[in-house]
Design an enzyme around this catalytic site. Structure first.
Site, short mmCIF file in Angstrom:
data_model
loop_
_atom_site.label_atom_id
_atom_site.label_comp_id
_atom_site.label_asym_id
_atom_site.label_seq_id
_atom_site.Cartn_x
_atom_site.Cartn_y
_atom_site.Cartn_z
N HIS A 219 71.42 20.89 94.11
CA HIS A 219 72.14 22.08 94.27
C HIS A 219 73.58 21.53 93.85
O HIS A 219 73.81 20.14 93.63
CB HIS A 219 72.36 22.51 95.66
CG HIS A 219 72.30 21.46 96.79
ND1 HIS A 219 73.25 20.58 97.01
CD2 HIS A 219 71.39 21.09 97.59
CE1 HIS A 219 73.01 19.72 97.94
NE2 HIS A 219 71.96 20.04 98.17
N GLN B 46 75.78 25.75 99.26
CA GLN B 46 75.17 24.84 98.23
C GLN B 46 74.30 25.64 97.53
O GLN B 46 73.01 25.46 97.79
CB GLN B 46 74.51 23.65 99.18
CG GLN B 46 75.63 22.89 99.70
CD GLN B 46 74.95 21.74 100.62
OE1 GLN B 46 74.23 22.08 101.72
NE2 GLN B 46 75.06 20.43 100.57
N ASP C 196 67.75 12.54 96.37
CA ASP C 196 67.83 13.50 97.72
C ASP C 196 66.86 14.53 97.66
O ASP C 196 66.69 15.20 96.73
CB ASP C 196 69.23 13.92 97.69
CG ASP C 196 69.40 14.70 99.10
OD1 ASP C 196 69.25 14.36 100.00
OD2 ASP C 196 70.12 15.95 98.99
N LEU D 204 63.61 19.61 95.20
CA LEU D 204 64.07 19.64 93.51
C LEU D 204 62.89 20.31 92.67
O LEU D 204 63.22 20.86 91.83
CB LEU D 204 64.29 17.98 93.25
CG LEU D 204 64.59 18.12 91.89
CD1 LEU D 204 65.92 18.61 91.24
CD2 LEU D 204 64.61 16.30 91.65
N GLU E 74 60.65 22.37 93.78
CA GLU E 74 60.10 23.75 94.01
C GLU E 74 60.75 24.70 93.03
O GLU E 74 61.77 24.94 92.82
CB GLU E 74 60.82 24.18 95.50
CG GLU E 74 60.41 25.41 95.74
CD GLU E 74 58.94 25.70 96.01
OE1 GLU E 74 58.38 26.42 95.41
OE2 GLU E 74 58.38 24.81 96.90
N GLU F 164 63.43 10.47 98.58
CA GLU F 164 63.30 11.05 100.04
C GLU F 164 62.32 12.36 99.97
O GLU F 164 62.45 13.25 99.52
CB GLU F 164 64.63 11.76 100.52
CG GLU F 164 64.64 12.31 101.92
CD GLU F 164 65.95 13.00 102.27
OE1 GLU F 164 66.15 13.20 103.43
OE2 GLU F 164 66.64 13.76 101.41
N HIS G 172 70.85 7.87 107.74
CA HIS G 172 71.98 8.49 107.98
C HIS G 172 71.76 10.22 108.47
O HIS G 172 72.81 10.90 108.68
CB HIS G 172 72.69 8.64 106.38
CG HIS G 172 72.08 9.31 105.45
ND1 HIS G 172 70.95 8.85 104.94
CD2 HIS G 172 72.26 10.49 104.78
CE1 HIS G 172 70.36 9.63 104.01
NE2 HIS G 172 71.29 10.71 104.00
N ASP G 173 70.79 10.55 108.21
CA ASP G 173 70.08 12.05 108.84
C ASP G 173 69.92 12.01 110.36
O ASP G 173 69.81 11.06 111.22
CB ASP G 173 69.40 12.79 108.12
CG ASP G 173 69.63 12.99 106.40
OD1 ASP G 173 70.94 13.32 106.34
OD2 ASP G 173 68.94 13.14 105.54
#
Length: 557
Positions: A108, A172, A204, A209, A211, A248, A315-316
Protein backbone atom coordinates in the site's frame (compact mmCIF):
# COMPACT_ATOMS: atom_id res chain seq x y z
CA UNK A 1 35.02 -30.17 9.77
CA UNK A 2 34.96 -28.14 6.56
CA UNK A 3 32.31 -26.39 4.52
CA UNK A 4 32.67 -24.86 1.10
CA UNK A 5 32.63 -21.13 0.38
CA UNK A 6 29.09 -19.91 1.01
CA UNK A 7 29.54 -16.13 0.96
CA UNK A 8 26.64 -15.74 -1.47
CA UNK A 9 24.40 -17.45 1.13
CA UNK A 10 25.55 -15.19 3.95
CA UNK A 11 22.07 -15.10 5.52
CA UNK A 12 22.37 -18.75 6.57
CA UNK A 13 24.66 -17.78 9.44
CA UNK A 14 23.89 -14.08 9.89
CA UNK A 15 22.96 -12.24 13.07
CA UNK A 16 20.19 -9.78 12.15
CA UNK A 17 19.45 -6.66 14.22
CA UNK A 18 16.25 -4.70 13.63
CA UNK A 19 15.96 -1.04 14.60
CA UNK A 20 13.87 2.03 13.93
CA UNK A 21 16.10 5.00 13.12
CA UNK A 22 13.53 7.26 14.84
CA UNK A 23 14.06 5.63 18.23
CA UNK A 24 17.70 4.52 18.13
CA UNK A 25 19.87 7.64 18.54
CA UNK A 26 19.02 11.34 18.18
CA UNK A 27 22.19 13.20 17.17
CA UNK A 28 20.75 16.72 16.76
CA UNK A 29 18.52 16.61 19.87
CA UNK A 30 15.26 17.39 18.12
CA UNK A 31 13.53 14.42 19.74
CA UNK A 32 13.71 12.16 16.66
CA UNK A 33 16.43 9.60 16.01
CA UNK A 34 18.41 10.13 12.82
CA UNK A 35 20.97 8.58 10.49
CA UNK A 36 23.75 10.68 12.00
CA UNK A 37 22.98 9.11 15.36
CA UNK A 38 22.88 5.61 13.85
CA UNK A 39 26.21 6.19 12.12
CA UNK A 40 27.76 7.04 15.47
CA UNK A 41 26.45 3.82 17.01
CA UNK A 42 27.57 1.38 14.30
CA UNK A 43 30.73 0.55 16.24
CA UNK A 44 28.49 -0.62 19.09
CA UNK A 45 26.68 -2.99 16.73
CA UNK A 46 29.99 -4.20 15.32
CA UNK A 47 31.28 -4.91 18.84
CA UNK A 48 28.12 -6.89 19.55
CA UNK A 49 28.85 -8.98 16.45
CA UNK A 50 25.86 -8.00 14.32
CA UNK A 51 26.30 -8.97 10.65
CA UNK A 52 23.05 -7.66 9.16
CA UNK A 53 21.23 -4.45 10.05
CA UNK A 54 17.50 -4.34 9.26
CA UNK A 55 16.14 -0.80 9.03
CA UNK A 56 12.46 -0.24 9.63
CA UNK A 57 10.82 2.28 7.24
CA UNK A 58 12.77 5.53 6.92
CA UNK A 59 10.78 6.98 4.00
CA UNK A 60 8.77 10.24 4.07
CA UNK A 61 5.51 9.59 5.90
CA UNK A 62 2.58 11.36 7.56
CA UNK A 63 3.09 8.95 10.48
CA UNK A 64 -0.29 7.24 10.61
CA UNK A 65 1.29 3.77 10.89
CA UNK A 66 4.72 4.53 12.36
CA UNK A 67 6.35 4.94 8.95
CA UNK A 68 4.59 2.14 7.09
CA UNK A 69 2.36 4.72 5.36
CA UNK A 70 4.73 6.04 2.71
CA UNK A 71 4.46 9.13 0.50
CA UNK A 72 7.72 8.69 -1.43
CA UNK A 73 9.43 5.32 -2.00
CA UNK A 74 12.60 6.95 -3.34
CA UNK A 75 13.58 9.25 -0.50
CA UNK A 76 14.38 9.59 3.20
CA UNK A 77 12.16 11.31 5.75
CA UNK A 78 13.85 14.71 6.24
CA UNK A 79 13.51 14.36 10.01
CA UNK A 80 15.96 11.44 9.82
CA UNK A 81 18.46 12.99 7.42
CA UNK A 82 19.15 12.77 3.71
CA UNK A 83 19.90 10.12 1.12
CA UNK A 84 23.54 11.01 1.59
CA UNK A 85 23.29 10.28 5.30
CA UNK A 86 21.75 6.89 4.57
CA UNK A 87 24.45 6.02 2.04
CA UNK A 88 27.09 6.95 4.61
CA UNK A 89 25.46 4.57 7.12
CA UNK A 90 25.45 1.77 4.53
CA UNK A 91 29.09 2.39 3.60
CA UNK A 92 30.23 2.58 7.24
CA UNK A 93 28.28 -0.55 8.14
CA UNK A 94 29.75 -2.45 5.20
CA UNK A 95 33.24 -1.39 6.28
CA UNK A 96 32.54 -3.10 9.60
CA UNK A 97 31.26 -6.30 8.02
CA UNK A 98 27.59 -5.43 8.46
CA UNK A 99 25.17 -5.72 5.55
CA UNK A 100 22.08 -3.51 5.51
CA UNK A 101 18.56 -4.47 4.49
CA UNK A 102 15.42 -2.34 4.68
CA UNK A 103 11.67 -2.74 4.84
CA UNK A 104 10.06 -3.13 1.43
CA UNK A 105 6.50 -1.89 1.97
CA UNK A 106 4.70 -2.44 -1.32
CA UNK A 107 1.26 -3.55 -0.19
CA UNK A 108 0.00 0.00 0.00
CA UNK A 109 0.91 3.68 0.03
CA UNK A 110 -0.16 6.56 2.20
CA UNK A 111 -3.35 8.27 1.09
CA UNK A 112 -1.13 11.37 0.84
CA UNK A 113 1.04 9.74 -1.84
CA UNK A 114 0.90 11.62 -5.18
CA UNK A 115 -0.31 8.45 -6.91
CA UNK A 116 -3.34 8.19 -4.68
CA UNK A 117 -4.04 11.92 -4.69
CA UNK A 118 -4.29 11.68 -8.45
CA UNK A 119 -6.24 8.39 -8.35
CA UNK A 120 -8.96 9.74 -6.10
CA UNK A 121 -9.24 13.01 -8.03
CA UNK A 122 -10.79 11.37 -11.10
CA UNK A 123 -11.78 7.96 -12.44
CA UNK A 124 -9.82 8.93 -15.55
CA UNK A 125 -6.57 9.44 -13.65
CA UNK A 126 -3.58 7.53 -15.09
CA UNK A 127 -2.99 6.31 -11.52
CA UNK A 128 -6.56 5.12 -10.95
CA UNK A 129 -5.67 1.47 -11.55
CA UNK A 130 -2.66 1.70 -9.25
CA UNK A 131 -5.24 1.01 -6.53
CA UNK A 132 -8.18 -1.35 -5.93
CA UNK A 133 -11.66 0.12 -6.47
CA UNK A 134 -15.19 -1.31 -6.38
CA UNK A 135 -18.68 0.09 -6.57
CA UNK A 136 -19.63 -1.94 -3.49
CA UNK A 137 -17.51 -3.84 -0.95
CA UNK A 138 -17.56 -7.62 -1.37
CA UNK A 139 -19.85 -9.52 0.98
CA UNK A 140 -17.08 -11.90 2.02
CA UNK A 141 -14.39 -9.38 2.91
CA UNK A 142 -11.91 -10.55 5.50
CA UNK A 143 -11.56 -9.24 9.04
CA UNK A 144 -9.61 -5.99 9.48
CA UNK A 145 -5.98 -6.34 10.54
CA UNK A 146 -6.53 -3.60 13.14
CA UNK A 147 -9.96 -4.33 14.62
CA UNK A 148 -9.52 -1.60 17.22
CA UNK A 149 -9.37 1.06 14.50
CA UNK A 150 -11.22 -0.31 11.45
CA UNK A 151 -14.54 -2.10 10.91
CA UNK A 152 -14.05 -2.73 7.18
CA UNK A 153 -11.31 -3.21 4.59
CA UNK A 154 -13.07 -0.76 2.26
CA UNK A 155 -13.46 3.02 2.43
CA UNK A 156 -15.92 5.09 0.43
CA UNK A 157 -14.41 7.94 -1.57
CA UNK A 158 -17.07 10.62 -2.07
CA UNK A 159 -15.34 12.43 -4.93
CA UNK A 160 -15.33 9.47 -7.33
CA UNK A 161 -18.19 7.47 -5.80
CA UNK A 162 -16.34 4.19 -5.31
CA UNK A 163 -14.79 2.22 -2.46
CA UNK A 164 -11.05 1.61 -2.28
CA UNK A 165 -9.48 -1.37 -0.53
CA UNK A 166 -7.25 -0.97 2.53
CA UNK A 167 -6.29 -4.17 4.34
CA UNK A 168 -4.58 -2.05 6.99
CA UNK A 169 -5.61 1.51 7.98
CA UNK A 170 -7.94 3.53 5.74
CA UNK A 171 -5.04 5.97 5.30
CA UNK A 172 -3.15 3.13 3.53
CA UNK A 173 -4.90 2.32 0.23
CA UNK A 174 -3.79 -1.01 -1.23
CA UNK A 175 -1.72 -1.12 -4.40
CA UNK A 176 -3.07 -3.19 -7.30
CA UNK A 177 -0.27 -5.59 -8.26
CA UNK A 178 -2.35 -7.02 -11.10
CA UNK A 179 -1.50 -3.77 -12.88
CA UNK A 180 1.78 -4.25 -14.84
CA UNK A 181 2.64 -0.58 -14.28
CA UNK A 182 2.56 -1.14 -10.51
CA UNK A 183 4.76 -4.21 -10.80
CA UNK A 184 7.24 -2.25 -12.90
CA UNK A 185 7.23 0.52 -10.29
CA UNK A 186 7.98 -1.97 -7.52
CA UNK A 187 10.94 -3.29 -9.52
CA UNK A 188 12.24 0.27 -9.93
CA UNK A 189 11.94 0.83 -6.18
CA UNK A 190 13.93 -2.31 -5.45
CA UNK A 191 16.53 -1.47 -8.07
CA UNK A 192 16.98 2.04 -6.69
CA UNK A 193 17.77 0.91 -3.17
CA UNK A 194 19.95 -1.98 -4.28
CA UNK A 195 21.97 0.50 -6.33
CA UNK A 196 22.48 2.59 -3.19
CA UNK A 197 23.99 -0.40 -1.43
CA UNK A 198 21.26 -2.40 0.29
CA UNK A 199 21.77 -6.16 0.50
CA UNK A 200 18.10 -6.99 0.28
CA UNK A 201 14.74 -6.39 1.88
CA UNK A 202 12.43 -7.45 4.64
CA UNK A 203 9.16 -7.78 2.72
CA UNK A 204 6.18 -6.56 4.72
CA UNK A 205 2.99 -8.65 5.02
CA UNK A 206 3.72 -10.88 2.01
CA UNK A 207 0.42 -12.84 1.89
CA UNK A 208 -1.55 -9.59 1.61
CA UNK A 209 0.72 -8.50 -1.22
CA UNK A 210 -0.31 -11.50 -3.28
CA UNK A 211 -4.00 -11.23 -2.49
CA UNK A 212 -5.81 -10.49 -5.76
CA UNK A 213 -9.35 -11.78 -5.21
CA UNK A 214 -10.82 -8.37 -4.43
CA UNK A 215 -9.50 -6.62 -7.52
CA UNK A 216 -12.27 -5.46 -9.84
CA UNK A 217 -10.98 -2.49 -11.81
CA UNK A 218 -10.77 -4.27 -15.11
CA UNK A 219 -7.21 -5.48 -14.56
CA UNK A 220 -6.56 -9.09 -15.48
CA UNK A 221 -6.09 -11.19 -12.35
CA UNK A 222 -2.73 -12.86 -11.96
CA UNK A 223 -3.24 -16.55 -12.79
CA UNK A 224 -0.52 -17.48 -10.28
CA UNK A 225 0.27 -14.78 -7.68
CA UNK A 226 3.36 -16.73 -6.61
CA UNK A 227 4.76 -16.25 -10.09
CA UNK A 228 5.03 -12.59 -9.17
CA UNK A 229 6.99 -13.46 -6.02
CA UNK A 230 9.30 -15.56 -8.16
CA UNK A 231 9.72 -12.58 -10.47
CA UNK A 232 10.78 -10.42 -7.52
CA UNK A 233 13.34 -13.04 -6.48
CA UNK A 234 14.65 -13.27 -10.04
CA UNK A 235 14.94 -9.50 -10.30
CA UNK A 236 16.82 -9.40 -7.00
CA UNK A 237 19.17 -12.10 -8.26
CA UNK A 238 19.94 -10.17 -11.43
CA UNK A 239 20.69 -6.96 -9.55
CA UNK A 240 22.46 -8.56 -6.59
CA UNK A 241 23.82 -12.08 -6.68
CA UNK A 242 23.72 -12.33 -2.88
CA UNK A 243 20.60 -10.31 -2.08
CA UNK A 244 18.00 -11.56 0.40
CA UNK A 245 14.20 -11.39 0.59
CA UNK A 246 13.18 -11.88 4.22
CA UNK A 247 9.42 -12.31 4.28
CA UNK A 248 6.75 -11.73 6.91
CA UNK A 249 4.47 -14.74 6.39
CA UNK A 250 2.34 -15.64 9.39
CA UNK A 251 0.51 -18.63 7.90
CA UNK A 252 0.12 -22.38 8.54
CA UNK A 253 3.07 -24.60 7.64
CA UNK A 254 1.80 -25.86 4.27
CA UNK A 255 1.28 -22.31 3.05
CA UNK A 256 4.65 -21.18 4.39
CA UNK A 257 6.34 -23.81 2.25
CA UNK A 258 4.60 -22.34 -0.79
CA UNK A 259 6.10 -18.92 -0.06
CA UNK A 260 9.59 -20.43 -0.04
CA UNK A 261 8.93 -21.84 -3.49
CA UNK A 262 8.93 -25.44 -2.31
CA UNK A 263 11.85 -27.63 -3.37
CA UNK A 264 12.95 -25.02 -5.91
CA UNK A 265 13.43 -22.34 -3.25
CA UNK A 266 12.84 -19.62 -5.84
CA UNK A 267 10.54 -17.28 -3.92
CA UNK A 268 11.39 -15.86 -0.48
CA UNK A 269 14.94 -16.47 0.68
CA UNK A 270 13.96 -16.42 4.36
CA UNK A 271 10.78 -16.40 6.44
CA UNK A 272 10.11 -15.48 10.03
CA UNK A 273 9.00 -18.58 11.94
CA UNK A 274 5.89 -17.24 13.66
CA UNK A 275 4.67 -20.70 14.58
CA UNK A 276 7.82 -21.66 16.47
CA UNK A 277 7.83 -18.28 18.22
CA UNK A 278 4.26 -18.75 19.44
CA UNK A 279 4.86 -22.32 20.56
CA UNK A 280 7.98 -21.12 22.40
CA UNK A 281 5.86 -18.89 24.62
CA UNK A 282 3.37 -21.68 25.19
CA UNK A 283 6.24 -23.96 26.24
CA UNK A 284 7.57 -21.25 28.56
CA UNK A 285 4.15 -20.83 30.14
CA UNK A 286 3.78 -24.60 30.68
CA UNK A 287 7.45 -25.34 31.42
CA UNK A 288 6.97 -28.11 28.89
CA UNK A 289 8.94 -28.21 25.63
CA UNK A 290 6.48 -30.45 23.79
CA UNK A 291 4.72 -27.63 21.86
CA UNK A 292 8.09 -26.17 20.82
CA UNK A 293 9.37 -29.54 19.59
CA UNK A 294 6.18 -30.08 17.60
CA UNK A 295 6.61 -26.69 15.94
CA UNK A 296 10.25 -27.31 15.03
CA UNK A 297 9.54 -30.77 13.66
CA UNK A 298 6.64 -29.46 11.57
CA UNK A 299 8.89 -27.19 9.53
CA UNK A 300 8.75 -28.13 5.84
CA UNK A 301 12.08 -29.30 4.42
CA UNK A 302 12.05 -27.07 1.32
CA UNK A 303 15.19 -26.03 -0.51
CA UNK A 304 18.54 -26.30 1.32
CA UNK A 305 19.15 -22.66 0.39
CA UNK A 306 15.99 -21.47 2.16
CA UNK A 307 16.26 -20.37 5.77
CA UNK A 308 14.06 -19.76 8.79
CA UNK A 309 14.46 -16.54 10.77
CA UNK A 310 14.03 -17.14 14.50
CA UNK A 311 12.95 -14.41 16.91
CA UNK A 312 11.80 -13.89 20.48
CA UNK A 313 10.42 -10.39 19.92
CA UNK A 314 9.71 -8.21 16.92
CA UNK A 315 8.48 -4.66 16.36
CA UNK A 316 4.78 -5.55 16.16
CA UNK A 317 2.50 -7.05 18.76
CA UNK A 318 3.69 -10.45 19.92
CA UNK A 319 1.01 -12.29 18.00
CA UNK A 320 -0.43 -15.54 19.35
CA UNK A 321 -2.97 -16.01 16.59
CA UNK A 322 -1.80 -19.50 15.62
CA UNK A 323 -2.50 -20.86 19.11
CA UNK A 324 -5.91 -22.19 20.06
CA UNK A 325 -8.10 -19.96 22.21
CA UNK A 326 -7.26 -22.06 25.27
CA UNK A 327 -3.52 -21.99 24.55
CA UNK A 328 -3.61 -18.24 24.00
CA UNK A 329 -5.30 -17.73 27.35
CA UNK A 330 -2.56 -19.79 29.00
CA UNK A 331 0.08 -17.46 27.59
CA UNK A 332 -1.96 -14.38 28.48
CA UNK A 333 -2.35 -15.62 32.05
CA UNK A 334 1.38 -16.33 32.40
CA UNK A 335 2.86 -13.30 30.65
CA UNK A 336 0.20 -10.63 30.09
CA UNK A 337 -2.69 -10.96 32.54
CA UNK A 338 -3.67 -7.29 32.44
CA UNK A 339 -5.91 -6.03 29.65
CA UNK A 340 -3.48 -3.20 28.81
CA UNK A 341 -0.81 -5.82 28.08
CA UNK A 342 -2.96 -7.40 25.36
CA UNK A 343 -3.95 -6.10 21.96
CA UNK A 344 -6.42 -7.08 19.22
CA UNK A 345 -7.43 -10.11 21.31
CA UNK A 346 -4.52 -12.01 19.76
CA UNK A 347 -1.23 -10.64 21.05
CA UNK A 348 0.91 -9.02 23.73
CA UNK A 349 2.62 -5.63 23.76
CA UNK A 350 5.39 -6.70 26.13
CA UNK A 351 9.06 -7.56 25.96
CA UNK A 352 10.45 -10.76 27.43
CA UNK A 353 12.25 -9.47 30.57
CA UNK A 354 9.13 -8.00 32.25
CA UNK A 355 7.12 -11.05 31.18
CA UNK A 356 9.38 -13.33 33.23
CA UNK A 357 9.71 -10.95 36.15
CA UNK A 358 13.24 -9.96 35.22
CA UNK A 359 14.60 -13.42 36.12
CA UNK A 360 18.09 -13.35 34.56
CA UNK A 361 18.29 -17.16 34.43
CA UNK A 362 15.13 -17.43 32.37
CA UNK A 363 16.04 -14.53 30.09
CA UNK A 364 19.45 -16.00 29.32
CA UNK A 365 18.03 -19.47 28.75
CA UNK A 366 15.56 -18.13 26.17
CA UNK A 367 18.22 -16.24 24.22
CA UNK A 368 20.63 -19.17 24.42
CA UNK A 369 17.83 -21.19 22.84
CA UNK A 370 17.25 -18.54 20.16
CA UNK A 371 20.86 -18.67 18.99
CA UNK A 372 21.02 -22.47 19.09
CA UNK A 373 17.86 -23.16 17.07
CA UNK A 374 18.30 -24.16 13.41
CA UNK A 375 18.05 -20.95 11.43
CA UNK A 376 19.11 -17.32 11.68
CA UNK A 377 18.58 -15.29 14.87
CA UNK A 378 16.86 -11.91 14.52
CA UNK A 379 17.10 -9.38 17.36
CA UNK A 380 14.93 -6.34 18.02
CA UNK A 381 16.93 -3.38 19.31
CA UNK A 382 17.26 -3.30 23.09
CA UNK A 383 16.89 -7.06 23.56
CA UNK A 384 20.62 -7.32 24.15
CA UNK A 385 20.37 -5.19 27.29
CA UNK A 386 16.99 -6.43 28.52
CA UNK A 387 14.79 -3.43 27.80
CA UNK A 388 11.16 -3.51 28.88
CA UNK A 389 8.03 -1.91 27.47
CA UNK A 390 6.11 1.29 28.24
CA UNK A 391 2.47 0.32 28.62
CA UNK A 392 1.41 3.97 28.68
CA UNK A 393 2.13 4.07 24.95
CA UNK A 394 -0.67 2.97 22.60
CA UNK A 395 -0.62 -0.53 21.09
CA UNK A 396 2.56 -1.56 19.35
CA UNK A 397 4.31 1.64 20.40
CA UNK A 398 4.73 0.08 23.86
CA UNK A 399 7.81 -1.78 22.58
CA UNK A 400 9.02 0.90 20.14
CA UNK A 401 10.55 3.06 22.84
CA UNK A 402 13.85 5.01 22.70
CA UNK A 403 17.04 2.98 22.98
CA UNK A 404 18.58 3.21 26.45
CA UNK A 405 22.21 4.22 26.10
CA UNK A 406 22.90 5.52 29.61
CA UNK A 407 21.14 6.47 32.82
CA UNK A 408 20.89 10.15 31.88
CA UNK A 409 18.09 12.22 30.39
CA UNK A 410 15.87 10.12 28.11
CA UNK A 411 18.31 7.26 28.52
CA UNK A 412 20.93 9.13 26.48
CA UNK A 413 18.76 8.84 23.37
CA UNK A 414 18.12 12.59 23.10
CA UNK A 415 18.56 15.80 25.10
CA UNK A 416 15.21 17.08 23.79
CA UNK A 417 12.31 17.63 26.21
CA UNK A 418 10.25 14.48 26.79
CA UNK A 419 7.28 16.14 25.11
CA UNK A 420 9.17 16.15 21.80
CA UNK A 421 10.14 12.48 21.79
CA UNK A 422 8.49 10.19 19.25
CA UNK A 423 7.69 7.70 22.01
CA UNK A 424 7.87 7.69 25.79
CA UNK A 425 10.95 6.24 27.48
CA UNK A 426 10.54 3.05 29.51
CA UNK A 427 10.01 3.76 33.19
CA UNK A 428 10.42 1.80 36.41
CA UNK A 429 12.66 -1.18 36.96
CA UNK A 430 13.41 -1.64 33.26
CA UNK A 431 14.03 2.05 32.61
CA UNK A 432 17.42 3.63 31.81
CA UNK A 433 18.41 4.02 35.46
CA UNK A 434 18.57 0.22 35.72
CA UNK A 435 18.94 -0.97 32.11
CA UNK A 436 21.37 0.78 29.76
CA UNK A 437 24.29 0.11 27.44
CA UNK A 438 26.95 2.12 29.31
CA UNK A 439 26.66 0.30 32.62
CA UNK A 440 26.42 -3.13 30.98
CA UNK A 441 29.44 -2.49 28.79
CA UNK A 442 31.53 -2.20 31.96
CA UNK A 443 30.09 -5.35 33.52
CA UNK A 444 31.48 -8.70 32.29
CA UNK A 445 28.49 -10.47 33.86
CA UNK A 446 25.85 -8.26 32.19
CA UNK A 447 23.22 -9.38 29.72
CA UNK A 448 25.01 -7.38 27.02
CA UNK A 449 28.22 -9.33 27.68
CA UNK A 450 26.22 -12.56 27.57
CA UNK A 451 24.77 -11.61 24.18
CA UNK A 452 28.26 -10.87 22.87
CA UNK A 453 29.31 -14.33 24.00
CA UNK A 454 26.31 -15.96 22.29
CA UNK A 455 26.96 -14.09 19.06
CA UNK A 456 30.65 -14.97 19.04
CA UNK A 457 30.11 -18.69 19.60
CA UNK A 458 27.15 -18.82 17.21
CA UNK A 459 29.31 -17.35 14.47
CA UNK A 460 32.07 -19.86 15.24
CA UNK A 461 29.66 -22.79 14.93
CA UNK A 462 28.35 -23.14 11.37
CA UNK A 463 26.20 -26.07 12.50
CA UNK A 464 23.63 -23.63 13.88
CA UNK A 465 22.96 -21.97 10.55
CA UNK A 466 23.62 -24.90 8.25
CA UNK A 467 23.26 -28.13 10.22
CA UNK A 468 20.59 -30.82 10.09
CA UNK A 469 18.27 -30.63 13.10
CA UNK A 470 17.42 -33.53 15.40
CA UNK A 471 15.77 -33.98 18.79
CA UNK A 472 17.25 -36.24 21.46
CA UNK A 473 14.77 -37.99 23.80
CA UNK A 474 14.87 -36.96 27.46
CA UNK A 475 12.77 -38.19 30.39
CA UNK A 476 11.94 -34.63 31.48
CA UNK A 477 9.22 -32.68 29.60
CA UNK A 478 10.92 -29.47 30.65
CA UNK A 479 14.20 -30.18 28.82
CA UNK A 480 14.86 -29.70 25.12
CA UNK A 481 17.91 -31.57 23.88
CA UNK A 482 18.62 -31.05 20.20
CA UNK A 483 21.45 -31.65 17.78
CA UNK A 484 22.73 -29.84 14.71
CA UNK A 485 24.96 -31.89 12.41
CA UNK A 486 27.09 -30.66 9.53
CA UNK A 487 29.85 -32.41 7.56
CA UNK A 488 30.34 -34.95 10.34
CA UNK A 489 30.49 -32.30 13.06
CA UNK A 490 27.81 -32.13 15.71
CA UNK A 491 26.66 -29.65 18.34
CA UNK A 492 24.31 -30.66 21.16
CA UNK A 493 22.20 -27.95 22.83
CA UNK A 494 20.39 -28.45 26.14
CA UNK A 495 17.77 -26.10 27.62
CA UNK A 496 15.77 -26.49 30.80
CA UNK A 497 12.43 -24.62 30.78
CA UNK A 498 11.69 -25.38 34.44
CA UNK A 499 12.55 -23.71 37.73
CA UNK A 500 13.81 -27.07 39.08
CA UNK A 501 17.24 -28.49 38.21
CA UNK A 502 17.36 -31.53 35.95
CA UNK A 503 19.75 -34.32 35.07
CA UNK A 504 19.71 -35.15 31.36
CA UNK A 505 20.71 -38.66 30.23
CA UNK A 506 22.09 -38.71 26.69
CA UNK A 507 23.39 -41.29 24.27
CA UNK A 508 25.70 -39.76 21.67
CA UNK A 509 27.61 -41.21 18.76
CA UNK A 510 31.29 -41.44 19.68
CA UNK A 511 33.84 -40.50 16.99
CA UNK A 512 36.22 -43.23 15.87
CA UNK A 513 39.16 -43.28 18.25
CA UNK A 514 37.20 -41.62 21.05
CA UNK A 515 35.96 -38.14 21.69
CA UNK A 516 35.26 -35.37 24.15
CA UNK A 517 32.54 -32.77 24.62
CA UNK A 518 33.64 -29.15 24.42
CA UNK A 519 31.31 -26.71 26.19
CA UNK A 520 31.25 -23.83 23.73
CA UNK A 521 30.00 -21.26 26.25
CA UNK A 522 32.33 -22.06 29.17
CA UNK A 523 35.34 -23.68 27.49
CA UNK A 524 35.01 -26.72 29.73
CA UNK A 525 36.01 -30.09 28.28
CA UNK A 526 34.03 -33.17 29.29
CA UNK A 527 35.02 -36.82 28.69
CA UNK A 528 32.75 -38.79 26.36
CA UNK A 529 32.44 -42.44 27.51
CA UNK A 530 33.17 -45.15 24.97
CA UNK A 531 29.52 -46.17 24.80
CA UNK A 532 28.39 -42.55 24.37
CA UNK A 533 26.17 -42.70 27.45
CA UNK A 534 26.39 -39.88 29.98
CA UNK A 535 24.30 -37.76 32.31
CA UNK A 536 24.56 -34.00 32.29
CA UNK A 537 23.25 -31.72 35.03
CA UNK A 538 21.24 -28.61 34.17
CA UNK A 539 20.41 -25.97 36.72
CA UNK A 540 17.06 -24.19 36.99
CA UNK A 541 16.53 -22.61 33.55
CA UNK A 542 19.93 -24.03 32.65
CA UNK A 543 21.46 -24.28 29.16
CA UNK A 544 24.55 -25.77 27.51
CA UNK A 545 26.10 -25.85 24.05
CA UNK A 546 28.33 -28.89 23.56
CA UNK A 547 30.40 -29.88 20.55
CA UNK A 548 31.31 -33.53 20.00
CA UNK A 549 35.01 -33.53 19.10
CA UNK A 550 37.19 -36.42 18.00
CA UNK A 551 40.32 -36.95 20.06
CA UNK A 552 42.19 -37.12 16.77
CA UNK A 553 40.90 -33.72 15.67
CA UNK A 554 43.64 -31.14 16.25
CA UNK A 555 41.32 -28.33 15.20
CA UNK A 556 39.41 -28.26 18.50
CA UNK A 557 38.18 -24.89 19.70
Amino acid sequence: MRITDTSDLWWKSAVVYCLDVETFMDWNDDGVGDFAGLANRLDYLAELGITCLWLMPFYPTPGRDDGYDIVDFYSVDPRLGSLGDLVEVIRTANDRGIRVIADLVINHTSDKHPWFRSARASRDSPYRDYYVWRDEPPEDEGAPVFPDAETSNWEYDERTGQYYQHIFYREQPDLNITNPAVRDEIARIMGFWLQLGLSGFRVDAVPFLLETSAVANGSELLPDPHEYLRDLRTFLGRRSGEGVLLGEVNLPRDEQETFFGGDEGDELTMQFDFITMQKLYLSLAREDVTPLIEALQSRPAGSPDSQWANFVRNHDELTLDKLTDEERQEVFAAFGPEERMQVYGRGLVRRLPPMVGGDPRRIRMVYSLLFSLPGTPVLFYGEEIGMGENLDQPGRMAVRTPMQWNEGTNGGFSAAPKSRLRSGVVEGGFGPAHVNVTSQRRDPDSLLSFFSTLVRHYRNAPEFGWGAFGVLPTPSPSVLAHTLTLDGGQVVALHNFASDPAVVPLTLQVPEGGGVLNDLLTGESLPLPEDGRLELPLGAYGYRWLRVVSLADTRQY
